[in-house]
Design an enzyme around this catalytic site. Sequence first.
Site, PDB file in Angstrom:
ATOM      1  N   ARG A  43       0.546  57.723  42.248  1.00  0.00           N
ATOM      2  CA  ARG A  43      -0.037  56.663  43.089  1.00  0.00           C
ATOM      3  C   ARG A  43      -0.454  55.451  42.250  1.00  0.00           C
ATOM      4  O   ARG A  43      -0.707  54.378  42.782  1.00  0.00           O
ATOM      5  CB  ARG A  43      -1.209  57.227  43.910  1.00  0.00           C
ATOM      6  CG  ARG A  43      -1.853  56.220  44.853  1.00  0.00           C
ATOM      7  CD  ARG A  43      -2.583  56.852  46.054  1.00  0.00           C
ATOM      8  NE  ARG A  43      -3.336  58.041  45.724  1.00  0.00           N
ATOM      9  CZ  ARG A  43      -4.530  58.060  45.099  1.00  0.00           C
ATOM     10  NH1 ARG A  43      -5.097  56.929  44.749  1.00  0.00           N
ATOM     11  NH2 ARG A  43      -5.134  59.203  44.855  1.00  0.00           N
ATOM     12  N   TYR A  92       5.391  36.007  61.724  1.00  0.00           N
ATOM     13  CA  TYR A  92       5.961  37.288  62.151  1.00  0.00           C
ATOM     14  C   TYR A  92       4.976  38.014  63.080  1.00  0.00           C
ATOM     15  O   TYR A  92       3.776  38.083  62.785  1.00  0.00           O
ATOM     16  CB  TYR A  92       6.262  38.105  60.894  1.00  0.00           C
ATOM     17  CG  TYR A  92       6.667  39.528  61.153  1.00  0.00           C
ATOM     18  CD1 TYR A  92       7.823  39.817  61.857  1.00  0.00           C
ATOM     19  CD2 TYR A  92       5.883  40.576  60.693  1.00  0.00           C
ATOM     20  CE1 TYR A  92       8.185  41.128  62.089  1.00  0.00           C
ATOM     21  CE2 TYR A  92       6.247  41.891  60.922  1.00  0.00           C
ATOM     22  CZ  TYR A  92       7.396  42.156  61.627  1.00  0.00           C
ATOM     23  OH  TYR A  92       7.754  43.454  61.862  1.00  0.00           O
ATOM     24  N   ASP A 162       4.132  33.571  52.898  1.00  0.00           N
ATOM     25  CA  ASP A 162       5.140  34.583  53.211  1.00  0.00           C
ATOM     26  C   ASP A 162       6.491  33.878  53.135  1.00  0.00           C
ATOM     27  O   ASP A 162       6.820  33.027  53.966  1.00  0.00           O
ATOM     28  CB  ASP A 162       4.893  35.164  54.615  1.00  0.00           C
ATOM     29  CG  ASP A 162       5.855  36.310  54.937  1.00  0.00           C
ATOM     30  OD1 ASP A 162       7.002  36.265  54.453  1.00  0.00           O
ATOM     31  OD2 ASP A 162       5.476  37.218  55.688  1.00  0.00           O
ATOM     32  N   LYS A 187      13.963  42.960  54.040  1.00  0.00           N
ATOM     33  CA  LYS A 187      14.889  41.951  54.547  1.00  0.00           C
ATOM     34  C   LYS A 187      15.861  41.545  53.436  1.00  0.00           C
ATOM     35  O   LYS A 187      16.599  42.368  52.942  1.00  0.00           O
ATOM     36  CB  LYS A 187      14.093  40.768  55.112  1.00  0.00           C
ATOM     37  CG  LYS A 187      12.906  41.180  56.008  1.00  0.00           C
ATOM     38  CD  LYS A 187      13.306  41.847  57.286  1.00  0.00           C
ATOM     39  CE  LYS A 187      12.144  42.438  58.066  1.00  0.00           C
ATOM     40  NZ  LYS A 187      11.021  41.559  58.334  1.00  0.00           N
TER      41      LYS A 187
HETATM   42  C1  LIG Z   1       9.643  41.764  58.585  1.00  0.00           C
HETATM   43  C2  LIG Z   1       8.640  40.785  58.151  1.00  0.00           C
HETATM   44  C3  LIG Z   1       7.380  41.214  57.695  1.00  0.00           C
HETATM   45  C4  LIG Z   1       6.953  42.658  57.704  1.00  0.00           C
HETATM   46  O1  LIG Z   1       7.689  43.408  56.804  1.00  0.00           O
HETATM   47  P1  LIG Z   1       7.993  44.996  56.965  1.00  0.00           P
HETATM   48  O2  LIG Z   1       8.734  45.298  55.713  1.00  0.00           O
HETATM   49  O3  LIG Z   1       8.780  45.176  58.211  1.00  0.00           O
HETATM   50  O4  LIG Z   1       6.662  45.666  57.034  1.00  0.00           O
HETATM   51  C5  LIG Z   1       6.508  40.238  57.244  1.00  0.00           C
HETATM   52  N1  LIG Z   1       6.822  38.928  57.258  1.00  0.00           N
HETATM   53  C6  LIG Z   1       8.019  38.496  57.714  1.00  0.00           C
HETATM   54  C7  LIG Z   1       8.309  37.037  57.725  1.00  0.00           C
HETATM   55  C8  LIG Z   1       8.955  39.405  58.178  1.00  0.00           C
HETATM   56  O5  LIG Z   1      10.134  38.954  58.644  1.00  0.00           O
END
Ligand SMILES: *Cc1c(COP(=O)(O)O)cnc(C)c1O
Length: 361
Positions: A43, A92, A162, A187
């Site tokens: 961890r 998101y 982000d 992504k």
């Molecule tokens: C998908 C996404 C998230 C969340 O990510 P996960 O890996 O699905 O938890 C956060 N910000 C954006 C812009 C996203 O497209």
Amino acid sequence: MVERRSIATLLQLPPSEDRLFGPNPSVSLNATYYEGQRSAYGRHTNPTWEAFEALIGELEGGTAVAFGSGAAATFALLLALGPRALVVADSYMGTRQLARWLGARIPGIELVEPSDLDAHLDRLAPGSVVLIETPSNPLLVTYPIATLAKRIHERGGLLAVDSTLATPVLQRPLTLGADVVVHSASKFLSGHSDVLGGVLVASDEDLVARVGEVRELTGAIIGPVEAYLCFRGLRTLAVRVERASATATTLAMRLRDRLGDTVRYPGFDSELVGPGRQQSAGGALVALELESAQQADAMLDGLSLFHHATSLGGVESLAERRGRYPGEDRIGEGLVRLSVGLEDVEDLWGDLDRALTRAGL
Ligand SMILES: *Cc1c(COP(=O)(O)O)cnc(C)c1O
């Protein structure tokens, strides 16, 4: 902005730990380590995460901390860098839901409308973190990172970005003044729709330690196999993003010729997007604001190369009517988000063209 060539080359370097061994890190499946090693327990850290962290950290220009998902990374950001945090609501859906959920438990974590951001920044409490998403998902609005960073720093706050939709191939927020970058590695970074992961990058070691502490205490860790897949995905990040972005630019322009202002694409923002600007190209996402859910569903039914599915940033093209989620409360019911993959541009255009005709558009 890092030169394209240097990013593509950087991505091929072996991790320093493994340089003598081969091009790739090993997948280290160890819950415990022998006494005297630099980690005691799984961890705390793991050599495979470290290889992924080293590479994404170098791309963004800071030190990275990997998480089990983008949501886990955002959670750590809001908890560790708060307790005063403003989350811009043009983001998101899961980030908005998380901010509301945390805000109901921790006073000081707040969701703010972009139209109210100015007023909030005027009275920003020192030590607050402001989280923006640029481009935003799914409205694809771009926000000026350098301008916001300057204003927030003047008030003694921190800017977190982000940058999931842009990736470090198109945009490097830390070089523009942001303090923290967050990604859903599920992504583009991993890029093959086969793994969930997340990452935070900061250049201030104190911020890095604070978010690392949340990961260790909560166990929001990424598995070693998942970290390996993220690392492996990064090898092709530059070529994937450049190709998908070029294809999406062509599709967005043809769609705009046909559908006019209902087409949203970051590449249409000539102030912030373009060579040498905040974001060097438009990216792989396009949104269509169709009139109704029925019209959008008719179009989605007519697609065969674009699959109707959630998520984005994979090698395959996906289309989704985002308004189908009750939590997606800031957009029209007819908004369709396209995530452009690596198929041939003319094949994709043919698919869109047929589906639009079928839907009477
Ligand atoms: C998908 C996404 C998230 C969340 O990510 P996960 O890996 O699905 O938890 C956060 N910000 C954006 C812009 C996203 O497209």
